[in-house]
Scaffold this active site. Structure first.
Site, PDB file in Angstrom:
ATOM      1  N   HIS A 130       1.802 -14.441  -3.270  1.00  0.00           N
ATOM      2  CA  HIS A 130       0.851 -15.115  -2.384  1.00  0.00           C
ATOM      3  C   HIS A 130      -0.439 -15.457  -3.118  1.00  0.00           C
ATOM      4  O   HIS A 130      -1.063 -16.490  -2.835  1.00  0.00           O
ATOM      5  CB  HIS A 130       0.588 -14.279  -1.125  1.00  0.00           C
ATOM      6  CG  HIS A 130      -0.441 -13.212  -1.254  1.00  0.00           C
ATOM      7  ND1 HIS A 130      -0.193 -11.978  -1.813  1.00  0.00           N
ATOM      8  CD2 HIS A 130      -1.754 -13.184  -0.889  1.00  0.00           C
ATOM      9  CE1 HIS A 130      -1.278 -11.246  -1.773  1.00  0.00           C
ATOM     10  NE2 HIS A 130      -2.253 -11.947  -1.227  1.00  0.00           N
ATOM     11  N   SER A 142      -5.466  -7.456  -0.757  1.00  0.00           N
ATOM     12  CA  SER A 142      -4.297  -6.864  -1.410  1.00  0.00           C
ATOM     13  C   SER A 142      -4.225  -7.270  -2.875  1.00  0.00           C
ATOM     14  O   SER A 142      -3.898  -6.457  -3.738  1.00  0.00           O
ATOM     15  CB  SER A 142      -3.019  -7.241  -0.679  1.00  0.00           C
ATOM     16  OG  SER A 142      -2.865  -8.646  -0.611  1.00  0.00           O
ATOM     17  N   GLU A 143      -4.538  -8.537  -3.178  1.00  0.00           N
ATOM     18  CA  GLU A 143      -4.650  -8.980  -4.568  1.00  0.00           C
ATOM     19  C   GLU A 143      -5.747 -10.025  -4.718  1.00  0.00           C
ATOM     20  O   GLU A 143      -5.999 -10.816  -3.802  1.00  0.00           O
ATOM     21  CB  GLU A 143      -3.335  -9.588  -5.097  1.00  0.00           C
ATOM     22  CG  GLU A 143      -2.327  -8.580  -5.603  1.00  0.00           C
ATOM     23  CD  GLU A 143      -1.426  -8.080  -4.494  1.00  0.00           C
ATOM     24  OE1 GLU A 143      -0.769  -7.026  -4.688  1.00  0.00           O
ATOM     25  OE2 GLU A 143      -1.383  -8.724  -3.433  1.00  0.00           O
ATOM     26  N   THR A 144      -6.382  -9.991  -5.888  1.00  0.00           N
ATOM     27  CA  THR A 144      -7.279 -11.063  -6.313  1.00  0.00           C
ATOM     28  C   THR A 144      -6.741 -11.609  -7.626  1.00  0.00           C
ATOM     29  O   THR A 144      -6.374 -10.843  -8.521  1.00  0.00           O
ATOM     30  CB  THR A 144      -8.719 -10.550  -6.500  1.00  0.00           C
ATOM     31  OG1 THR A 144      -9.206 -10.079  -5.238  1.00  0.00           O
ATOM     32  CG2 THR A 144      -9.635 -11.647  -7.004  1.00  0.00           C
TER      33      THR A 144
END
Length: 296
Positions: free
Chosen positions: A78, A46-48
């Site tokens: 997160h 979902s995110e890096t």
């Protein structure tokens, strides 16, 4: 080939394969925005998060940027927790009591506590949503009688704008089946990052609330455990007078169970002389440490 370190970290959990996974690239100084976006797409979480040297070094330890598989995100809770975990456990910052990160939305202070890593949120803001309840219910795939109308659907902000939807029961939250195409269009038109369903019917011991989060507008159908949205939810609960405002108040939010990745977000609302301070956090687990090979 250029080789860079990359980590896979499960955030808001103390157990591997729970919580919300994020990619962390601890040395992104020589990466262009285009390359960061390509890496995030390849990692496909979902995110890096990408750490860089901050030009505001007197106030921040690092600059941090976040990319979903499709675009850059101004703030991600997160992935911030995951990045701080890597700094503390892999990169020699275990002697620090706090780390300050410069984000697109401002400085975020990270600190260690008995609850794990806690991050101070930006001051919350609320505004009305220009959509009627019937339309919102249709977008998230619920019925009008599923909505807990003691509370209002509103937009809340502690770094990103989130649409908060109060629901009566955990069963209804888990039953929600959004129309992702229309929800994405709606959120893009209204500058909304995610749509966040919440209920006080948590059915989890020690948890005040249970939530689910949908973010098709930024390329994520459902996010397992969402730091920024739960931070915005904490601000909403406080500003709407739903939780106490005359004393410090701490609680836990459960999320991710529907996706088989249970996670727990610790929330602290601390009274100050001028205004309340909002903190969210939890624990994390590193599951992968490796090398990314980038063509020169």
């Amino acid at each position: 080939m250029k080789k860079i370190s990359i980590y896979h970290v499960d955030a808001f959990t103390s157990v591997a394969f729970g919580g919300n996974p994020a990619g962390v690239v601890p040395d992104a100084n020589n990466l262009t925005s285009e390359m960061m976006q390509k890496i995030a797409k390849e990692v496909n979480l979902s995110e890096t998060a990408f750490l860089q040297t901050s030009e505001n070094s007197h106030a921040a330890d690092f600059r941090i940027r976040y990319f979903s598989p499709t675009n850059e995100i101004d703030f991600c809770g997160h992935a911030t927790l995951a990045t701080t975990w890597i700094l503390l456990t892999e990169l020699g910052y275990n002697n620090r009591s706090s780390i300050t990160l410069e984000t697109n939305v401002g400085l975020i202070e990270m600190e260690l506590s008995s609850e794990g890593i806690m991050m101070t949120q930006l001051s919350p803001k609320l505004k009305e949503i220009n959509s009627d309840l019937e339309h919102i219910v249709e977008l998230v795939g619920l019925r009008i009688d599923d909505i807990d109308q003691r509370f209002a659907c509103k937009l809340s902000y502690t770094g990103n704008w989130h649409l908060l939807v109060p629901v009566k029961t955990k069963e209804a939250v888990d039953r929600a089946k959004p129309n992702f195409e229309f929800l994405s269009q709606h959120n893009q038109m209204n500058n909304i990052c995610t749509t966040h369903l919440f209920t006080f019917d948590s059915q989890e011991e020690g948890c005040l609330l249970y939530t689910r989060d949908f973010a098709p507008a930024v390329g994520i159908l459902e996010d397992p455990v969402t730091g920024s949205a739960n931070g915005a939810l904490a601000g909403y609960l406080y500003l709407e007078g739903i939780v106490p405002s005359d004393r410090d108040y701490k609680f836990t939010i459960a999320q991710g169970h529907k996706l088989g990745r249970p996670g727990y977000v610790k929330v602290e609302i601390l009274q100050g002389s001028e205004s309340a301070k909002f903190k969210i956090g939890g624990k994390a687990v590193t599951t992968i440490a490796g090398i990314f090979q980038i063509p020169l």
